[in-house]
Design an enzyme around this catalytic site. Structure first.
Site, PDB file in Angstrom:
ATOM      1  CB  VAL A 104      90.648   1.105 -50.953  1.00 37.90           C
ATOM      2  CG1 VAL A 104      91.718   0.534 -50.037  1.00 37.90           C
ATOM      3  CG2 VAL A 104      90.905   2.596 -51.196  1.00 37.90           C
ATOM      4  CG  HIS A 120      96.472  -1.358 -48.849  1.00 43.27           C
ATOM      5  ND1 HIS A 120      97.238  -0.525 -49.618  1.00 43.27           N
ATOM      6  CD2 HIS A 120      97.345  -2.091 -48.113  1.00 43.27           C
ATOM      7  CE1 HIS A 120      98.532  -0.758 -49.368  1.00 43.27           C
ATOM      8  NE2 HIS A 120      98.606  -1.708 -48.470  1.00 43.27           N
ATOM      9  N   GLY A 187     101.350   0.388 -62.109  1.00 43.02           N
ATOM     10  CA  GLY A 187     100.877   1.609 -61.463  1.00 43.02           C
ATOM     11  C   GLY A 187     101.058   1.682 -59.966  1.00 43.02           C
ATOM     12  CB  SER A 189     105.020   4.814 -55.816  1.00 40.93           C
ATOM     13  OG  SER A 189     104.379   4.482 -54.606  1.00 40.93           O
ATOM     14  CB  ALA A 231      97.936   1.165 -66.700  1.00 44.57           C
TER      15      ALA A 231
HETATM   16  P1  OAD Z   1     101.104   5.859 -55.363  1.00 48.79           P
HETATM   17  O1  OAD Z   1     100.266   7.087 -55.459  1.00 48.79           O
HETATM   18  O2  OAD Z   1     102.194   5.830 -54.351  1.00 48.79           O
HETATM   19  O3  OAD Z   1     101.792   5.569 -56.775  1.00 48.79           O
HETATM   20  C1  OAD Z   1     101.070   5.566 -57.966  1.00 48.79           C
HETATM   21  C2  OAD Z   1     101.981   5.095 -59.075  1.00 48.79           C
HETATM   22  O4  OAD Z   1     101.234   5.031 -60.275  1.00 48.79           O
HETATM   23  C3  OAD Z   1     103.169   6.041 -59.334  1.00 48.79           C
HETATM   24  O5  OAD Z   1     104.366   5.290 -59.454  1.00 48.79           O
HETATM   25  C4  OAD Z   1     102.806   6.690 -60.687  1.00 48.79           C
HETATM   26  O6  OAD Z   1     103.943   6.980 -61.478  1.00 48.79           O
HETATM   27  C5  OAD Z   1     101.988   5.595 -61.332  1.00 48.79           C
HETATM   28  N1  OAD Z   1     101.013   6.053 -62.364  1.00 48.79           N
HETATM   29  C6  OAD Z   1     100.298   7.195 -62.386  1.00 48.79           C
HETATM   30  N2  OAD Z   1      99.487   7.228 -63.456  1.00 48.79           N
HETATM   31  C7  OAD Z   1      99.690   6.070 -64.135  1.00 48.79           C
HETATM   32  C8  OAD Z   1      99.135   5.502 -65.307  1.00 48.79           C
HETATM   33  N3  OAD Z   1      98.180   6.135 -66.021  1.00 48.79           N
HETATM   34  N4  OAD Z   1      99.578   4.289 -65.703  1.00 48.79           N
HETATM   35  C9  OAD Z   1     100.535   3.634 -64.995  1.00 48.79           C
HETATM   36  N5  OAD Z   1     101.090   4.111 -63.876  1.00 48.79           N
HETATM   37  C10 OAD Z   1     100.678   5.305 -63.436  1.00 48.79           C
HETATM   38  O7  OAD Z   1     100.090   4.632 -55.200  1.00 48.79           O
HETATM   39  P2  OAD Z   1     100.353   3.149 -54.680  1.00 48.79           P
HETATM   40  O8  OAD Z   1     101.690   2.652 -55.090  1.00 48.79           O
HETATM   41  O9  OAD Z   1      99.169   2.352 -55.050  1.00 48.79           O
HETATM   42  O10 OAD Z   1      97.644   2.602 -48.939  1.00 48.79           O
HETATM   43  O11 OAD Z   1     100.352   3.391 -53.122  1.00 48.79           O
HETATM   44  C11 OAD Z   1     100.411   2.292 -52.256  1.00 48.79           C
HETATM   45  C12 OAD Z   1      99.601   2.557 -51.018  1.00 48.79           C
HETATM   46  O12 OAD Z   1     100.026   3.784 -50.421  1.00 48.79           O
HETATM   47  C13 OAD Z   1      98.116   2.786 -51.250  1.00 48.79           C
HETATM   48  O13 OAD Z   1      97.399   1.597 -51.384  1.00 48.79           O
HETATM   49  C14 OAD Z   1      97.707   3.539 -50.018  1.00 48.79           C
HETATM   50  C15 OAD Z   1      98.879   4.467 -49.852  1.00 48.79           C
HETATM   51  O14 OAD Z   1      99.209   4.809 -48.535  1.00 48.79           O
HETATM   52  C16 OAD Z   1      96.675   2.715 -48.017  1.00 48.79           C
HETATM   53  O15 OAD Z   1      95.858   3.619 -48.022  1.00 48.79           O
HETATM   54  C17 OAD Z   1      96.707   1.645 -46.980  1.00 48.79           C
END
Ligand code: OAD
Length: 243
Positions: A104, A120, A187, A189, A231
Site C-alpha cells: 500500500v 490491498h 518479497g 511471505s 530484492a
Molecule cells: P510480510 O511481512 O508477511 O512478508 C514480507 C516478506 O518479505 C517475508 O517473506 C520476508 O522474508 C521478505 N523480505 C524481507 N526483506 C526482503 C528483501 N530485502 N528482499 C526480498 N524479500 C524480503 O509481507 P507481505 O507478504 O507483503 O495486508 O504481507 C501480505 C499482506 O499481509 C500485506 O499486504 C498486509 C498484511 O496483512 C494488508 O494490510 C491488507
C-alpha cells in the site's frame, strides 16, 4: 525447484511471452518501509493489527487515523529502491506486462511503474464511509479528514481485516493470471490470501515461477527457481543477465 540458479531464472524471464510479477512488503524493505511479519514487522505489535479493522474505525476513527497518518509520514520519507526501478525498466522494455502488488506504499508507481494492480489499496487513497466519494491525499492526515461531498468521515482506502478485495481489481488480476506464462514473486511471505494463490494459478496453467526472498516461504517448494537474497541486489543481478 532449483535454488539460487540465477541463470535459470534469467532464462525463464527471457523466454517468457507474458511475464507478470507479484510483490509484497519485502520489496520495499530496503526502502525502509516496515514489513508486516518480519522482525520489526507492523503486525508484531498486536495493537497495530487491531487498528486495521472496520470495527476499530467505527469505534475510534481518530486513533485509526493517527496510526495511518504515522504510516503516511513514514513512506513520505522513503524512496523507491533498485528492485522497484528494475521492474520499471522491464515494463518499459516490454518484458514485464503487469505488476500485482500487495503493498500500500505506492512505491511502484512512484518509481514509474504504470501497469500496477494494488490489491490491498494505497495509503494515500481515501474513501468516504457514507457516500461514493473517493480521492487521494498528498500529505499525512491531520485528524479525521471530512468528506468534501457529504461531510462524513473519510477513511484510508486500504483493505482491512475482514474486508473483501475490490472486485474490479480482482477481476483484472485474474485476467492477467490467465494470460501469464511466467510470474516473478518478490518479497512476500505468501501467507495472505488470495494473493498467495496467484502464482499457483499461473503454475497450474503451465507457467513458470521465480521467487526472490530472503527466506523460504510456503511457495518455495512449488516455484521453478528460488533466489535467496535481497530484492535490491537480486533484481539488478538478474537484469544484468538479460541483455
Ligand atoms: P510480510 O511481512 O508477511 O512478508 C514480507 C516478506 O518479505 C517475508 O517473506 C520476508 O522474508 C521478505 N523480505 C524481507 N526483506 C526482503 C528483501 N530485502 N528482499 C526480498 N524479500 C524480503 O509481507 P507481505 O507478504 O507483503 O495486508 O504481507 C501480505 C499482506 O499481509 C500485506 O499486504 C498486509 C498484511 O496483512 C494488508 O494490510 C491488507
Amino acid at each position: 525447484m532449483v535454488k539460487n540458479h540465477i541463470q535459470a531464472a534469467a532464462e525463464i524471464i527471457k523466454e517468457s511471452k507474458y511475464l507478470i510479477a507479484l510483490t509484497g512488503a519485502g520489496i520495499s524493505k530496503e526502502s525502509n518501509v516496515p514489513t508486516f511479519r518480519g522482525e520489526d514487522g507492523l503486525w508484531r505489535n498486536y495493537n497495530a493489527m487491531e487498528l486495521a479493522t472496520p470495527a476499530a474505525f467505527a469505534n475510534n476513527p481518530s486513533l485509526v487515523w493517527e496510526w495511518y497518518s504515522w504510516r503516511q509520514g513514514l513512506i513520505a520519507e522513503c524512496e523507491p529502491n533498485p528492485a522497484h526501478n528494475i521492474l520499471v525498466k522491464w515494463e518499459e522494455k516490454g518484458i514485464l506486462k503487469t505488476l500485482i502488488t500487495q503493498n500500500v506504499d505506492g512505491l511502484h508507481r512512484r518509481a514509474g511503474s504504470q501497469n500496477v494492480l494494488e490489491v490491498h489499496g494505497n495509503l494515500w487513497a481515501l474513501k468516504c464511509v457514507s457516500c461514493n466519494y473517493v480521492g487521494m491525499s498528498n500529505a499525512p492526515a491531520l485528524g479525521i479528514p471530512p468528506c468534501p461531498q457529504c461531510a462524513s468521515h473519510l477513511r484510508p482506502d486500504v483493505v482491512w481485516f475482514g474486508e473483501s478485495l475490490d472486485a474490479g481489481i480482482i477481476d483484472q488480476v485474474y485476467i492477467e493470471l490467465n494470460k501469464a506464462d511466467a510470474c516473478l514473486v518478490v518479497g512476500t511471505s505468501a501467507l495472505v490470501q488470495p494473493s498467495a494463490s496467484f502464482p499457483l494459478i499461473v503454475k497450474k496453467r503451465g507457467g513458470q515461477l521465480v521467487e526472490v526472498n530472503v527466506e523460504e516461504t510456503s511457495l518455495t517448494d512449488v516455484v521453478d527457481v528460488h533466489l535467496l537474497g535481497m530484492a535490491g541486489n537480486v533484481l539488478p543481478s538478474l537484469d544484468s543477465l538479460l541483455d
